[in-house]
Design a protein around this motif. Sequence first.
Motif, PDB file in Angstrom:
ATOM      1  N   ILE A  12      49.375  46.298  45.487  1.00  0.00           N
ATOM      2  CA  ILE A  12      49.231  44.905  45.907  1.00  0.00           C
ATOM      3  C   ILE A  12      48.473  44.837  47.225  1.00  0.00           C
ATOM      4  CG2 ILE A  12      50.447  42.812  46.642  1.00  0.00           C
ATOM      5  CD1 ILE A  12      52.767  43.682  44.818  1.00  0.00           C
ATOM      6  N   LEU A  60      49.971  40.305  40.294  1.00  0.00           N
ATOM      7  CA  LEU A  60      50.500  41.085  41.422  1.00  0.00           C
ATOM      8  C   LEU A  60      51.939  41.590  41.245  1.00  0.00           C
ATOM      9  CD1 LEU A  60      48.906  39.161  44.425  1.00  0.00           C
ATOM     10  CD2 LEU A  60      48.131  41.283  43.335  1.00  0.00           C
ATOM     11  N   THR A  81      39.925  43.033  49.457  1.00  0.00           N
ATOM     12  CA  THR A  81      39.228  41.754  49.288  1.00  0.00           C
ATOM     13  C   THR A  81      38.993  41.079  50.635  1.00  0.00           C
ATOM     14  OG1 THR A  81      40.209  41.521  47.099  1.00  0.00           O
ATOM     15  CG2 THR A  81      39.274  39.538  48.085  1.00  0.00           C
ATOM     16  N   PRO A 126      47.669  33.790  44.284  1.00  0.00           N
ATOM     17  CA  PRO A 126      47.951  34.850  43.313  1.00  0.00           C
ATOM     18  C   PRO A 126      47.371  34.527  41.947  1.00  0.00           C
ATOM     19  CG  PRO A 126      49.901  33.501  43.647  1.00  0.00           C
ATOM     20  CD  PRO A 126      48.887  33.032  44.648  1.00  0.00           C
ATOM     21  N   ASN A 178      41.512  34.404  49.489  1.00  0.00           N
ATOM     22  CA  ASN A 178      41.576  35.693  48.798  1.00  0.00           C
ATOM     23  C   ASN A 178      42.251  35.485  47.435  1.00  0.00           C
ATOM     24  OD1 ASN A 178      42.522  38.326  47.997  1.00  0.00           O
ATOM     25  ND2 ASN A 178      42.472  39.009  50.112  1.00  0.00           N
ATOM     26  N   HIS A 179      41.597  35.960  46.372  1.00  0.00           N
ATOM     27  CA  HIS A 179      42.166  35.847  45.020  1.00  0.00           C
ATOM     28  C   HIS A 179      42.287  37.233  44.382  1.00  0.00           C
ATOM     29  CE1 HIS A 179      43.547  33.419  41.743  1.00  0.00           C
ATOM     30  NE2 HIS A 179      42.523  33.643  40.942  1.00  0.00           N
ATOM     31  N   THR A 180      42.491  38.231  45.231  1.00  0.00           N
ATOM     32  CA  THR A 180      42.613  39.658  44.890  1.00  0.00           C
ATOM     33  C   THR A 180      41.265  40.259  44.489  1.00  0.00           C
ATOM     34  OG1 THR A 180      43.103  39.564  42.498  1.00  0.00           O
ATOM     35  CG2 THR A 180      44.950  39.236  44.030  1.00  0.00           C
ATOM     36  N   TYR A 181      41.245  41.563  44.376  1.00  0.00           N
ATOM     37  CA  TYR A 181      40.001  42.247  44.038  1.00  0.00           C
ATOM     38  C   TYR A 181      39.688  42.191  42.541  1.00  0.00           C
ATOM     39  CZ  TYR A 181      36.386  45.701  43.425  1.00  0.00           C
ATOM     40  OH  TYR A 181      35.208  46.312  43.076  1.00  0.00           O
ATOM     41  N   HIS A 210      41.703  40.439  40.072  1.00  0.00           N
ATOM     42  CA  HIS A 210      42.423  39.370  39.360  1.00  0.00           C
ATOM     43  C   HIS A 210      43.636  39.936  38.612  1.00  0.00           C
ATOM     44  CE1 HIS A 210      43.058  35.636  37.029  1.00  0.00           C
ATOM     45  NE2 HIS A 210      42.393  35.073  38.024  1.00  0.00           N
ATOM     46  N   GLU A 252      44.808  45.458  46.671  1.00  0.00           N
ATOM     47  CA  GLU A 252      44.156  44.296  46.057  1.00  0.00           C
ATOM     48  C   GLU A 252      43.818  43.231  47.114  1.00  0.00           C
ATOM     49  OE1 GLU A 252      43.229  43.130  42.997  1.00  0.00           O
ATOM     50  OE2 GLU A 252      43.676  44.934  41.862  1.00  0.00           O
ATOM     51  N   LEU A 253      44.745  42.997  48.027  1.00  0.00           N
ATOM     52  CA  LEU A 253      44.544  41.965  49.038  1.00  0.00           C
ATOM     53  C   LEU A 253      43.657  42.453  50.186  1.00  0.00           C
ATOM     54  CD1 LEU A 253      48.157  40.470  49.260  1.00  0.00           C
ATOM     55  CD2 LEU A 253      46.181  39.506  48.069  1.00  0.00           C
TER      56      LEU A 253
END
Length: 223
Positions: free
Chosen positions: A101, A93, A108, A125, A85-88, A90, A104-105
Amino acid sequence: MVIHALLAASLALTSVPASQAQVDCARVKCLALTFDDGPGATTPALLKTLKQAGAKATFFLVGKQVEKRPKVAAQAVAEGHAIGNHTYSHASLPTLLDDEILTELDSTQEIIEEATGRRPVLFRPPYGHTDERVLGIADETELAQIMWTGTTLDWQLRDAKKIKAAVLRLAKRDGVILMHDTVPATVKAMPGILKELKKRGYHLVTVTTLLRGKGPKSGVSYF
């Protein structure tokens, strides 16, 4: 539906691709190549190169990119690579509120699982920006944080020869090298990189294989 759910659950628990389960990094010289920000337009070409070389890698996927190219994300999993997972979006964070946060995680996680049938256990992150608060929220999402031992700065170099030189300079046993599958020059450099690394005796493995069964554990930061 029940069978699909059971299959997805089984895949989610299988963090080490079967093709790498027999690689013992305590006995052989291993190196993990990792790619952030995809899947992008050049990711299929990279997957083809990795397949031809018999190399495995770890891809840290951006949620909104997976929405655009779900089949490419699924292909990476099908070909034995690890995904994270590289966040929704970018985002950096530490600049966000706790619930931002988590969104975002968590969003994704759902997007990647829907596309690939596998729920990531790894996250990275964006920009390497993290702190204890971010790590704690990652723990709530059952994610381990994966950093790196060296970065090529390929997004800045954008030159195949320079990127190859950077990888070879950073390569070391049990190393984790950061690159981007969205940088065309990186994909162009990869055949030569893989050939030289293999000549130097490296086994190119996923991050999960590199951990030798001692992880990943959620809420823990590695490398």
